[in-house]
Each structure stands twice: as structure tokens, then as C-alpha cells.
Scaffold this motif. Structure first.
Motif, PDB file in Angstrom:
ATOM      1  N   ALA A  35       0.810  -1.216   0.000  1.00 47.38           N
ATOM      2  CA  ALA A  35       0.000   0.000   0.000  1.00 47.38           C
ATOM      3  C   ALA A  35       0.842   1.264   0.000  1.00 47.38           C
ATOM      4  N   GLN A  36       2.136   1.121   0.132  1.00 47.36           N
ATOM      5  CA  GLN A  36       2.998   2.299   0.175  1.00 47.36           C
ATOM      6  C   GLN A  36       3.104   2.941  -1.199  1.00 47.36           C
ATOM      7  N   ILE A  37       3.226   4.250  -1.166  1.00 56.92           N
ATOM      8  CA  ILE A  37       3.462   5.009  -2.391  1.00 56.92           C
ATOM      9  C   ILE A  37       4.806   5.695  -2.250  1.00 56.92           C
ATOM     10  N   ALA A  38       5.679   5.462  -3.189  1.00 59.86           N
ATOM     11  CA  ALA A  38       7.001   6.072  -3.178  1.00 59.86           C
ATOM     12  C   ALA A  38       7.279   6.649  -4.561  1.00 59.86           C
ATOM     13  N   SER A  39       8.419   7.278  -4.712  1.00 53.67           N
ATOM     14  CA  SER A  39       8.760   7.856  -6.008  1.00 53.67           C
ATOM     15  C   SER A  39      10.260   7.888  -6.191  1.00 53.67           C
ATOM     16  N   VAL A  40      10.662   7.989  -7.424  1.00 54.98           N
ATOM     17  CA  VAL A  40      12.073   8.119  -7.776  1.00 54.98           C
ATOM     18  C   VAL A  40      12.277   9.529  -8.322  1.00 54.98           C
ATOM     19  N   ARG A  41      13.194  10.263  -7.724  1.00 50.44           N
ATOM     20  CA  ARG A  41      13.485  11.625  -8.164  1.00 50.44           C
ATOM     21  C   ARG A  41      14.740  11.610  -9.028  1.00 50.44           C
ATOM     22  N   ILE A  42      14.619  12.110 -10.239  1.00 54.39           N
ATOM     23  CA  ILE A  42      15.747  12.134 -11.170  1.00 54.39           C
ATOM     24  C   ILE A  42      16.094  13.583 -11.480  1.00 54.39           C
ATOM     25  N   ASN A  43      17.319  13.966 -11.214  1.00 58.50           N
ATOM     26  CA  ASN A  43      17.797  15.303 -11.522  1.00 58.50           C
ATOM     27  C   ASN A  43      18.894  15.210 -12.574  1.00 58.50           C
ATOM     28  N   LEU A  44      18.828  16.072 -13.562  1.00 54.42           N
ATOM     29  CA  LEU A  44      19.822  16.085 -14.625  1.00 54.42           C
ATOM     30  C   LEU A  44      20.340  17.511 -14.801  1.00 54.42           C
ATOM     31  N   LEU A  45      21.625  17.695 -14.584  1.00 47.39           N
ATOM     32  CA  LEU A  45      22.257  19.006 -14.747  1.00 47.39           C
ATOM     33  C   LEU A  45      22.978  19.041 -16.089  1.00 47.39           C
ATOM     34  N   VAL A  46      22.591  19.984 -16.937  1.00 48.83           N
ATOM     35  CA  VAL A  46      23.214  20.089 -18.259  1.00 48.83           C
ATOM     36  C   VAL A  46      23.750  21.501 -18.452  1.00 48.83           C
ATOM     37  N   LYS A  47      24.707  21.629 -19.346  1.00 53.61           N
ATOM     38  CA  LYS A  47      25.290  22.943 -19.640  1.00 53.61           C
ATOM     39  C   LYS A  47      25.460  23.094 -21.146  1.00 53.61           C
ATOM     40  N   THR A  48      25.458  24.311 -21.619  1.00 52.20           N
ATOM     41  CA  THR A  48      25.609  24.555 -23.053  1.00 52.20           C
ATOM     42  C   THR A  48      27.013  24.180 -23.499  1.00 52.20           C
ATOM     43  N   PRO A  49      27.155  23.678 -24.725  1.00 46.46           N
ATOM     44  CA  PRO A  49      28.480  23.256 -25.190  1.00 46.46           C
ATOM     45  C   PRO A  49      29.421  24.417 -25.441  1.00 46.46           C
ATOM     46  N   ASP A  57      33.475  26.676 -17.727  1.00 43.21           N
ATOM     47  CA  ASP A  57      32.052  26.462 -17.417  1.00 43.21           C
ATOM     48  C   ASP A  57      31.397  27.688 -16.785  1.00 43.21           C
ATOM     49  N   VAL A  58      32.201  28.612 -16.239  1.00 40.51           N
ATOM     50  CA  VAL A  58      31.636  29.789 -15.588  1.00 40.51           C
ATOM     51  C   VAL A  58      30.803  30.612 -16.573  1.00 40.51           C
ATOM     52  N   LYS A  59      31.208  30.635 -17.826  1.00 39.57           N
ATOM     53  CA  LYS A  59      30.510  31.431 -18.836  1.00 39.57           C
ATOM     54  C   LYS A  59      29.455  30.640 -19.593  1.00 39.57           C
ATOM     55  N   ARG A  60      29.201  29.403 -19.198  1.00 46.38           N
ATOM     56  CA  ARG A  60      28.198  28.589 -19.882  1.00 46.38           C
ATOM     57  C   ARG A  60      26.879  28.607 -19.112  1.00 46.38           C
ATOM     58  N   ALA A  61      25.792  28.547 -19.863  1.00 49.85           N
ATOM     59  CA  ALA A  61      24.474  28.457 -19.234  1.00 49.85           C
ATOM     60  C   ALA A  61      24.254  27.032 -18.714  1.00 49.85           C
ATOM     61  N   HIS A  62      23.612  26.915 -17.548  1.00 45.43           N
ATOM     62  CA  HIS A  62      23.325  25.628 -16.931  1.00 45.43           C
ATOM     63  C   HIS A  62      21.818  25.490 -16.707  1.00 45.43           C
ATOM     64  N   LEU A  63      21.317  24.275 -16.906  1.00 46.96           N
ATOM     65  CA  LEU A  63      19.911  23.980 -16.638  1.00 46.96           C
ATOM     66  C   LEU A  63      19.829  22.733 -15.765  1.00 46.96           C
ATOM     67  N   LEU A  64      18.963  22.800 -14.768  1.00 41.25           N
ATOM     68  CA  LEU A  64      18.753  21.659 -13.881  1.00 41.25           C
ATOM     69  C   LEU A  64      17.345  21.124 -14.112  1.00 41.25           C
ATOM     70  N   TYR A  65      17.262  19.924 -14.694  1.00 38.20           N
ATOM     71  CA  TYR A  65      15.974  19.287 -14.942  1.00 38.20           C
ATOM     72  C   TYR A  65      15.642  18.346 -13.783  1.00 38.20           C
ATOM     73  N   GLU A  66      14.408  18.344 -13.373  1.00 37.86           N
ATOM     74  CA  GLU A  66      13.973  17.447 -12.306  1.00 37.86           C
ATOM     75  C   GLU A  66      12.695  16.727 -12.731  1.00 37.86           C
ATOM     76  N   ARG A  67      12.678  15.430 -12.459  1.00 31.16           N
ATOM     77  CA  ARG A  67      11.475  14.652 -12.744  1.00 31.16           C
ATOM     78  C   ARG A  67      11.245  13.680 -11.592  1.00 31.16           C
ATOM     79  N   VAL A  68      10.021  13.625 -11.117  1.00 29.01           N
ATOM     80  CA  VAL A  68       9.642  12.706 -10.051  1.00 29.01           C
ATOM     81  C   VAL A  68       8.729  11.639 -10.643  1.00 29.01           C
ATOM     82  N   ILE A  69       9.173  10.392 -10.584  1.00 33.39           N
ATOM     83  CA  ILE A  69       8.413   9.274 -11.151  1.00 33.39           C
ATOM     84  C   ILE A  69       7.777   8.488 -10.013  1.00 33.39           C
TER      85      ILE A  69
END
Length: 200
Positions: free
Chosen positions: A137-151, A181-193
Motif C-alpha cells: 500500500a505504500q506510495i514512493a517515487s524516484v526523483r531524477i535530476n539532470l544538470l546540463v550545460k551549453t556546449p 564552465d563559468v561562462k556557460r548556461a546551466h539547466l537543472l531538470y527534475e522529474r519525479v516518477i
């Protein structure tokens, strides 16, 4: 002397997770002074340790040398990390001299052919073959985080930085962009499954 006498192998062992296992193989040869019944070592206080750069033990195994002077013995010792930790690690041999024995009486142990190998990455998931109704009866989830940066450089005005909480793992260090990397844009994607177990 009641203090432990340490001998360290400064080996580049990277960050470890709880439950990861390292196999240490080596040959050890004690001399007569080290085995001396009065001035030698305490056989109950010799151990091989996995330690961090601050000297804190993350795992240890007690072992004994050959009881015959100048006789080499081979050892295969498995060390399991007791917790998740980051930074540099090293292997340490710790020997305690017998009560009343003094350092400088020629006690020696020769360590040869030392190798270390990570043989298990630890346990990340646990399968339950026959779950109870409460477990189902338990409900749990998997949290996935992905950090990406511009090339390529995008001339950011501030240095990108992400905390362990934002990265999805409190055991991780804070990520702060450095160098190019200081001058590159970074995005942090998060998804909870969600992972749902329904007793019905």
C-alpha cells in the motif's frame, strides 16, 4: 607506549557510498622484534582501515601477522564502507605495541605487492519478493535530476552554482562552475516518477 603506530598507503581512492566493498591484497612479513613477547605488538590491535583525508575510519578489519619471524603471509581483506563520504581516501595499517613496549626497538613489518580493487558498488535498490499488505500500500517515487550545460560559452553574468538539495542528493558536494564552465548556461531538470504499490 599505548598509542597506535600508523603506516599509511596514500592511494587515490575516490568518493565512496555506504556498502561499497574494496578488496585489499598484500604480503606482510614481520621481523623478530615486532613479534617479541614483551616489546612487540599487541595482536588484538592490528587492523587495516579505509580512512578519509581527515583520518576518520570508514571501515576496518582486524587481522594477525605470521607468528614466525621473517615469514611472509598473503592476505585478502575486504573493507566495506560504513557510510557515504566524499573526498580522498587512503588505506592505513594500524599496529598497537604491547603495554610497556617502546618505539625504536627495531619493530618492523614489510608490506609488499599491495593492490586495491573496488569489487562491489553497494546496494542501491532492495527488491521485496513477497511484500506485506502494508508494504504494497505504500506510495514512493524516484526523483531524477539532470544538470546540463551549453556546449559553448554564453557569457553568463553570474557563476552557476547548485546546492546538494537542488542536485537531489544531500551527500553530494555543492556544484559551482569553474574554468570555462563559468561562462556557460546551466539547466537543472527534475522529474519525479511515482512508484505505486496497490494492495487491491
Amino acid at each position: 607506549n599505548t598509542d597506535l603506530v600508523d603506516a599509511h598507503f596514500i592511494l587515490p581512492v575516490d568518493s565512496v557510498r555506504k556498502g561499497e566493498i574494496f578488496r585489499c591484497s598484500f604480503d606482510a612479513t614481520p621481523n623478530a622484534a615486532f613479534l617479541h613477547a614483551t616489546n612487540g605488538y599487541d595482536t588484538t590491535q592490528t587492523r587495516l582501515c579505509l580512512m578519509n583525508s581527515s583520518g576518520v575510519e570508514k571501515a576496518q578489519v582486524i587481522f594477525r601477522y605470521s607468528t614466525v619471524a621473517d615469514n611472509s603471509m598473503h592476505y585478502d581483506i575486504y573493507l566495506a564502507s560504513s557510510e557515504t563520504a566524499h573526498g580522498s581516501f587512503f588505506i592505513s595499517f594500524k599496529n598497537k605495541l604491547r603495554t610497556g613496549a617502546a618505539i625504536g626497538l627495531g619493530q618492523q613489518v614489510k608490506i609488499e605487492n599491495f593492490t586495491i580493487q573496488r569489487v562491489n558498488r553497494g546496494q542501491y535498490f532492495r527488491w521485496i519478493p513477497n511484500p506485506t499488505a502494508q508494504e504494497m500500500a505504500q506510495i514512493a517515487s524516484v526523483r531524477i535530476n539532470l544538470l546540463v550545460k551549453t556546449p559553448q560559452s554564453s557569457q553568463e553574468s553570474t557563476t552557476p552554482s547548485f546546492t546538494p538539495s537542488q542536485l537531489g542528493d544531500a551527500t553530494l558536494p555543492t556544484y559551482t562552475a569553474t574554468g570555462a564552465d563559468v561562462k556557460r548556461a546551466h539547466l537543472l531538470y527534475e522529474r519525479v516518477i511515482p512508484v505505486v504499490n496497490n494492495a487491491l
